[in-house]
Scaffold this motif. Structure first.
Motif, PDB file in Angstrom:
ATOM      1  N   ARG A   1      78.967  31.915  48.448  1.00 37.00           N
ATOM      2  CA  ARG A   1      77.750  31.549  49.335  1.00 37.00           C
ATOM      3  C   ARG A   1      76.750  30.701  48.610  1.00 37.00           C
ATOM      4  O   ARG A   1      76.181  29.600  48.714  1.00 37.00           O
ATOM      5  CB  ARG A   1      77.022  32.926  49.678  1.00 37.00           C
TER       6      ARG A   1
ATOM      7  N   TYR B   1      77.985  27.207  48.084  1.00 36.04           N
ATOM      8  CA  TYR B   1      77.834  26.496  49.307  1.00 36.04           C
ATOM      9  C   TYR B   1      76.383  26.052  49.652  1.00 36.04           C
ATOM     10  O   TYR B   1      76.024  24.965  50.041  1.00 36.04           O
ATOM     11  CB  TYR B   1      78.358  27.411  50.523  1.00 36.04           C
ATOM     12  N   ILE B   2      75.487  26.944  49.294  1.00 37.71           N
ATOM     13  CA  ILE B   2      73.921  26.615  49.585  1.00 37.71           C
ATOM     14  C   ILE B   2      73.940  25.513  48.447  1.00 37.71           C
ATOM     15  O   ILE B   2      73.186  24.604  48.938  1.00 37.71           O
ATOM     16  CB  ILE B   2      73.227  28.032  49.279  1.00 37.71           C
ATOM     17  N   SER B   3      74.174  25.312  47.431  1.00 36.82           N
ATOM     18  CA  SER B   3      73.899  24.318  46.262  1.00 36.82           C
ATOM     19  C   SER B   3      74.566  23.379  46.952  1.00 36.82           C
ATOM     20  O   SER B   3      73.896  22.211  46.626  1.00 36.82           O
ATOM     21  CB  SER B   3      74.447  24.997  44.937  1.00 36.82           C
ATOM     22  N   PHE B   4      75.872  23.214  47.266  1.00 39.56           N
ATOM     23  CA  PHE B   4      76.415  22.059  47.787  1.00 39.56           C
ATOM     24  C   PHE B   4      75.533  21.395  48.902  1.00 39.56           C
ATOM     25  O   PHE B   4      75.170  20.500  49.129  1.00 39.56           O
ATOM     26  CB  PHE B   4      77.795  22.192  48.144  1.00 39.56           C
ATOM     27  N   ILE B   5      75.131  22.248  49.933  1.00 38.77           N
ATOM     28  CA  ILE B   5      74.208  21.810  51.081  1.00 38.77           C
ATOM     29  C   ILE B   5      73.126  20.955  50.569  1.00 38.77           C
ATOM     30  O   ILE B   5      72.775  20.088  51.244  1.00 38.77           O
ATOM     31  CB  ILE B   5      74.048  22.847  52.284  1.00 38.77           C
ATOM     32  N   ASN B   6      72.549  21.811  49.728  1.00 35.95           N
ATOM     33  CA  ASN B   6      71.063  21.290  49.159  1.00 35.95           C
ATOM     34  C   ASN B   6      71.323  19.695  48.561  1.00 35.95           C
ATOM     35  O   ASN B   6      70.373  18.876  48.619  1.00 35.95           O
ATOM     36  CB  ASN B   6      70.548  22.137  48.277  1.00 35.95           C
TER      37      ASN B   6
ATOM     38  N   TYR C   1      73.901  17.723  48.923  1.00 34.89           N
ATOM     39  CA  TYR C   1      74.583  16.807  49.996  1.00 34.89           C
ATOM     40  C   TYR C   1      73.423  16.255  50.769  1.00 34.89           C
ATOM     41  O   TYR C   1      73.600  15.467  51.132  1.00 34.89           O
ATOM     42  CB  TYR C   1      75.793  17.548  50.826  1.00 34.89           C
ATOM     43  N   SER C   2      72.775  17.054  51.218  1.00 31.87           N
ATOM     44  CA  SER C   2      71.586  16.636  52.064  1.00 31.87           C
ATOM     45  C   SER C   2      70.427  15.783  51.626  1.00 31.87           C
ATOM     46  O   SER C   2      69.782  15.022  52.048  1.00 31.87           O
ATOM     47  CB  SER C   2      70.609  17.777  52.602  1.00 31.87           C
TER      48      SER C   2
END
Length: 124
Positions: free
Chosen positions: A111, A114-119, A121-122
């Protein structure tokens, strides 16, 4: 376009066109390049592109207006994303989850990753 030997060329072209639909390059209702135009742009035989267009038509992602050309179907983007999500969870996700399990990655660690990736990537 560079082609791989592991997948038929017409399916590789279909993937590229679906990528372009998802990216908004070919919006709903918009005409896509003619068979000849597309064949010329990717340097393949027109019959190969026609096979691609037939494949996409059968999946109701594009449609033909006789004498005018092929157009992107309504909700094609959503259909493509749903198809790809289904394919991902049916094959790739299973392998990914098995690897996470074998590495001892906990649900909390996943989790956070994934949160780090989303941050990240965005931001790009």
């Amino acid at each position: 376009m560079d082609f791989q030997e592991v997948k038929p060329i017409y399916l590789q072209i279909a993937d590229k066109i679906m990528d372009d639909i998802v990216a908004g390059i070919y919006p709903e209702g918009q005409r896509i390049p003619s068979v000849r135009e597309y064949a010329s742009s990717v340097e393949v035989n027109a019959n190969t592109v026609m096979r691609t267009y037939d494949f996409l038509s059968q999946r109701e992602l594009i449609f033909n207006r006789r004498g005018i050309g092929f157009f992107v179907e309504a909700e094609a983007r959503e259909k493509i994303l749903a198809m790809r999500k289904e394919t991902f969870f049916a094959s790739e996700a299973t392998y990914f989850m098995q690897r996470l399990y074998s590495f001892g990655v906990s649900p909390d660690e996943l989790r956070e990753m994934y949160i780090s990736f989303i941050n990240e990537y965005s931001k790009s």
